[in-house]
Design a protein around this motif. Structure first.
Motif, PDB file in Angstrom:
ATOM      1  N   VAL A 206       1.116  -1.006   0.375  1.00  0.00           N
ATOM      2  CA  VAL A 206       0.313   0.269   0.267  1.00  0.00           C
ATOM      3  C   VAL A 206       0.976   1.349   0.269  1.00  0.00           C
ATOM      4  N   PRO A 207       0.619   2.424  -0.750  1.00  0.00           N
ATOM      5  CA  PRO A 207       0.839   3.793  -0.915  1.00  0.00           C
ATOM      6  C   PRO A 207       1.691   3.767   0.630  1.00  0.00           C
ATOM      7  N   PRO A 208       2.708   4.051   1.028  1.00  0.00           N
ATOM      8  CA  PRO A 208       3.645   4.779   3.063  1.00  0.00           C
ATOM      9  C   PRO A 208       2.424   5.975   2.930  1.00  0.00           C
ATOM     10  N   THR A 209       2.472   6.340   4.552  1.00  0.00           N
ATOM     11  CA  THR A 209       1.963   7.961   4.964  1.00  0.00           C
ATOM     12  C   THR A 209       3.196   8.308   4.792  1.00  0.00           C
ATOM     13  N   ASP A 210       2.834   9.393   4.917  1.00  0.00           N
ATOM     14  CA  ASP A 210       4.027  10.719   5.049  1.00  0.00           C
ATOM     15  C   ASP A 210       4.872  10.336   5.973  1.00  0.00           C
ATOM     16  N   ALA A 211       4.433  10.065   6.577  1.00  0.00           N
ATOM     17  CA  ALA A 211       5.831   9.165   7.381  1.00  0.00           C
ATOM     18  C   ALA A 211       6.459   8.613   7.134  1.00  0.00           C
ATOM     19  N   ASP A 212       5.761   7.101   6.652  1.00  0.00           N
ATOM     20  CA  ASP A 212       6.843   6.242   6.210  1.00  0.00           C
ATOM     21  C   ASP A 212       7.649   7.211   5.188  1.00  0.00           C
ATOM     22  N   LEU A 213       7.059   7.393   4.366  1.00  0.00           N
ATOM     23  CA  LEU A 213       8.039   8.481   3.417  1.00  0.00           C
ATOM     24  C   LEU A 213       8.662   8.855   3.817  1.00  0.00           C
ATOM     25  N   ASP A 214       9.147   9.424   4.608  1.00  0.00           N
ATOM     26  CA  ASP A 214       9.765  10.724   4.881  1.00  0.00           C
ATOM     27  C   ASP A 214      10.663   9.345   5.390  1.00  0.00           C
ATOM     28  N   PHE A 215      10.489   8.448   6.659  1.00  0.00           N
ATOM     29  CA  PHE A 215      11.220   7.380   7.481  1.00  0.00           C
ATOM     30  C   PHE A 215      11.818   6.500   6.158  1.00  0.00           C
ATOM     31  N   ILE A 216      11.305   6.291   4.962  1.00  0.00           N
ATOM     32  CA  ILE A 216      12.220   5.453   4.114  1.00  0.00           C
ATOM     33  C   ILE A 216      12.841   5.910   3.417  1.00  0.00           C
ATOM     34  N   LEU A 217      12.883   7.423   2.718  1.00  0.00           N
ATOM     35  CA  LEU A 217      13.873   8.317   2.089  1.00  0.00           C
ATOM     36  C   LEU A 217      14.958   8.309   2.831  1.00  0.00           C
ATOM     37  N   GLU A 218      14.667   8.872   3.980  1.00  0.00           N
ATOM     38  CA  GLU A 218      15.747   9.109   4.643  1.00  0.00           C
ATOM     39  C   GLU A 218      16.761   8.082   4.547  1.00  0.00           C
ATOM     40  N   LYS A 219      16.649   6.887   4.956  1.00  0.00           N
ATOM     41  CA  LYS A 219      17.077   5.276   4.976  1.00  0.00           C
ATOM     42  C   LYS A 219      17.965   5.230   3.789  1.00  0.00           C
ATOM     43  N   ALA A 220      16.946   5.455   2.474  1.00  0.00           N
ATOM     44  CA  ALA A 220      17.973   5.390   0.689  1.00  0.00           C
ATOM     45  C   ALA A 220      18.979   6.664   0.954  1.00  0.00           C
ATOM     46  N   LEU A 221      18.470   7.115   0.989  1.00  0.00           N
ATOM     47  CA  LEU A 221      19.401   8.949   1.157  1.00  0.00           C
ATOM     48  C   LEU A 221      21.165   8.248   1.643  1.00  0.00           C
ATOM     49  N   VAL A 222      21.194   7.327   2.669  1.00  0.00           N
ATOM     50  CA  VAL A 222      22.373   6.557   2.965  1.00  0.00           C
ATOM     51  C   VAL A 222      22.922   6.525   1.896  1.00  0.00           C
TER      52      VAL A 222
ATOM     53  N   ALA B 111       8.242  -2.432  -2.726  1.00  0.00           N
ATOM     54  CA  ALA B 111       6.929  -2.210  -3.048  1.00  0.00           C
ATOM     55  C   ALA B 111       6.003  -1.212  -2.395  1.00  0.00           C
ATOM     56  N   ALA B 112       6.746  -0.097  -1.746  1.00  0.00           N
ATOM     57  CA  ALA B 112       6.083   0.747  -0.489  1.00  0.00           C
ATOM     58  C   ALA B 112       6.360   2.086  -1.786  1.00  0.00           C
ATOM     59  N   LEU B 113       7.499   2.201  -2.136  1.00  0.00           N
ATOM     60  CA  LEU B 113       7.322   2.700  -3.401  1.00  0.00           C
ATOM     61  C   LEU B 113       6.611   3.141  -4.412  1.00  0.00           C
ATOM     62  N   LEU B 114       7.179   1.474  -4.924  1.00  0.00           N
ATOM     63  CA  LEU B 114       6.461   1.690  -6.004  1.00  0.00           C
ATOM     64  C   LEU B 114       4.874   1.755  -6.491  1.00  0.00           C
ATOM     65  N   SER B 115       4.167   1.989  -5.035  1.00  0.00           N
ATOM     66  CA  SER B 115       2.726   1.990  -4.708  1.00  0.00           C
ATOM     67  C   SER B 115       2.311   3.373  -5.056  1.00  0.00           C
ATOM     68  N   ILE B 116       3.640   4.185  -4.971  1.00  0.00           N
ATOM     69  CA  ILE B 116       2.896   5.625  -4.528  1.00  0.00           C
ATOM     70  C   ILE B 116       2.054   5.713  -5.912  1.00  0.00           C
ATOM     71  N   VAL B 117       1.027   7.246  -5.553  1.00  0.00           N
ATOM     72  CA  VAL B 117       0.276   7.456  -6.120  1.00  0.00           C
ATOM     73  C   VAL B 117       0.190   9.268  -6.387  1.00  0.00           C
ATOM     74  N   ASP B 118       0.104   9.201  -4.986  1.00  0.00           N
ATOM     75  CA  ASP B 118       0.143  11.278  -4.744  1.00  0.00           C
ATOM     76  C   ASP B 118       1.416  11.540  -5.344  1.00  0.00           C
ATOM     77  N   ALA B 119       0.624  12.750  -6.122  1.00  0.00           N
ATOM     78  CA  ALA B 119       1.390  13.650  -6.597  1.00  0.00           C
ATOM     79  C   ALA B 119       2.881  14.605  -5.902  1.00  0.00           C
ATOM     80  N   GLY B 120       2.826  14.524  -5.119  1.00  0.00           N
ATOM     81  CA  GLY B 120       3.041  14.797  -3.756  1.00  0.00           C
ATOM     82  C   GLY B 120       4.559  14.082  -3.666  1.00  0.00           C
ATOM     83  N   GLN B 121       4.040  13.008  -2.973  1.00  0.00           N
ATOM     84  CA  GLN B 121       4.824  11.649  -2.767  1.00  0.00           C
ATOM     85  C   GLN B 121       5.393  11.538  -3.287  1.00  0.00           C
TER      86      GLN B 121
END
Ligand code: SAM
Ligand code: SF4
Length: 457
Positions: free
Chosen positions: A16-32, A42-52
């Motif tokens: 399912v698409p991540p919540t905004d808080a989950d997205l922040d957490f995943i992207l912070e991890k990714a940027l390492v 899988a969560a990132l691939l499920s994103i549909v929101d334009a802002g996300q």
């Protein structure tokens, strides 16, 4: 197990698409820059929101620039043969394709060298040899073509996209000086794979899936992979490619050197007329971004299957390599008479593509250094993720751009092109932070002015 397909299936079904808080957490991890779990991907691939999506793309771009600098690597494919014993339903080279009869052609090694010279004259330094699967031609033929190109042209590195082979064959191909062995899985979904590969050696799903293991075991340091997007669910394909690359990292210490994201294109006479699972432009951008974040050291390759505007957007979503000026018919650089594998969507010349890249703030690169100095495999993977490659990539891109501007006669009418490239060269030199490196770059640039070539770091 190379890929745990039941896990991938489960993840696609449950994602399912991540919540905004989950997205922040995943992207912070990714940027390492150490990758992502399949669950995160899988969560990132499920994103549909334009802002996300915007945040996803911006993170992918930021990580790409941190690991590789602003450079975009350019290469050209050289199609050797459109003869093939397989019957892939999506490909014009397919054995039973009546529309291809009469247009079948295998270049001789001499003709391959002539094609390579035409590619070299455009300014390329690396080529990708591509061939159909014809046992009548075999490995000796491929190696003869590799030798002919190295012996008769200034091409500095040859990569190969060729059918899967045995370990001993990989050894011989590597010994001939091939840099990257590339082969696309097409689809990681076994039932779909069986449907779209009804005949020929390629029917064997497991043999194809295990080819990277054989290549790396046999001494290849770098391999390139990719799903052919449009055959099955793109999320499933991306997660499988991530998993495949992670398997290689765990077993051999090296991630896939490149992951290509080809989308299905119309192919003359092919049995498959439309993609069974069409992938939208936004889905392609998400795929590029998620692959970038999940497998940070991998080059993400976009071919001329995609139109110019979308290729530009993909560079802002984490893609790092483009082919340009491509012909997908054997002999196509010197003549036009044979069957194309698929129709291309970006017909611009190399100089037009380089100019567009420069105008968009990226640095076009014709670099071939790593393969030639042994910065490959595990070493390349670790140097990239620890942040050691970016300044080398930038410096080498600057040197190859300087050579390009000095050597390739840019069409006079298009002096605008030259201006864009000269400006990009100047600003890239200016941006070098490491003063010792900057001095060394300036010294090498002077050497290029005085006639030296093929300088690198
Ligand atoms: N024959 C070898 C093989 O199939 O692995 C290697 C070369 S094949 C010519 C290169 C790739 O082109 C294939 O792996 C496939 O992914 C891609 N391709 C084939 N038909 C296509 C089409 N209609 N549209 C886009 N890509 C296509
Ligand atoms: Fe042959 Fe490759 Fe085309 Fe399949 S994709 S028909 S194996 S050239």
């Amino acid at each position: 197990m190379i890929v745990d397909f039941s896990k991938i299936e489960r993840l696609v079904k449950d994602a399912v698409p991540p919540t905004d808080a989950d997205l922040d957490f995943i992207l912070e991890k990714a940027l390492v820059g150490r990758g992502l779990t399949l669950e995160d991907a899988a969560a990132l691939l499920s994103i549909v929101d334009a802002g996300q999506k915007k945040l996803l793309y911006a993170s992918a771009k930021a990580l790409k620039v941190r690991l590789f600098g602003a450079r975009v690597v350019l290469f050209a494919p050289l199609y050797l043969s459109n003869r093939c014993v397989n019957s892939c339903v999506y490909c014009a080279f397919s054995a039973g394709n009546k529309a291809a009869q009469g247009g079948r052609r295998s270049l001789t090694p001499k003709e391959a060298a002539r094609e390579a010279r035409a590619i070299e004259a455009m300014g390329f330094k690396r080529i990708l040899l591509v061939t159909g699967e014809d046992p009548a031609l075999g490995l000796d033929y491929l190696i003869s073509c590799v030798n002919a190109v190295y012996e008769n042209t200034g091409i500095r590195i040859i990569h190969v996209n060729a059918p899967p082979m045995e370990g001993a064959e990989f050894k011989a191909l590597k010994a001939a000086g091939v840099g990257v062995y590339q082969s696309f899985q097409e689809t990681y979904h076994e039932k779909t794979y069986a449907r779209v590969h009804p005949g020929g050696k390629k029917r064997d799903f497991a043999y194809r899936l295990s080819t990277m293991d054989r290549a790396l075991s046999a001494g290849f340091n770098d391999v390139g992979m990719g799903p052919l997007l449009g055959l099955y669910d793109y999320k499933y394909e991306c997660l499988s490619a991530i998993s495949h690359s992670t398997h290689l990292y765990e077993k051999f210490g090296t991630h896939a050197h490149t992951v290509s994201i080809p989308r299905l294109r119309p192919a003359l006479g092919a049995a498959l007329k439309d993609a069974p699972c069409p992938v939208t432009d936004e889905e392609l951008k998400k795929s590029a971004a998620v692959l970038r974040l999940a497998i940070p050291p991998a080059g993400i390759v976009v071919s001329t299957r995609e139109p110019a505007a979308l290729r530009a957007e993909l560079l802002h979503c984490g893609a790092t390599q483009l082919s340009a000026g491509s012909r997908t018919n054997p002999g196509g650089y010197a003549e036009e008479s044979t069957i194309e594998q698929f129709s291309t969507n970006d017909k611009r010349s190399l100089s037009e593509v380089m100019t567009a890249i420069a105008k968009d703030g990226f640095l076009p690169s014709l670099c071939t250094t790593c393969y030639r100095v042994g910065r490959v495999g595990h070493e390349f993977t670790e140097k990239t993720v620890s942040g050691g490659m970016a300044k080398l990539c930038q410096a080498n891109a600057i040197l190859t751009l300087k050579e390009y501007i000095s050597d390739v006669k840019l069409n006079n009418r298009l002096s605008v092109e030259k201006d864009a490239l000269v400006n990009m060269l100047a600003s890239s030199i200016e941006e070098i932070e490491d003063q010792t490196l900057k001095k060394a770059v300036l010294k090498k640039l002077k050497e290029i002015d005085s006639g030296k070539r093929d300088l690198y770091f």
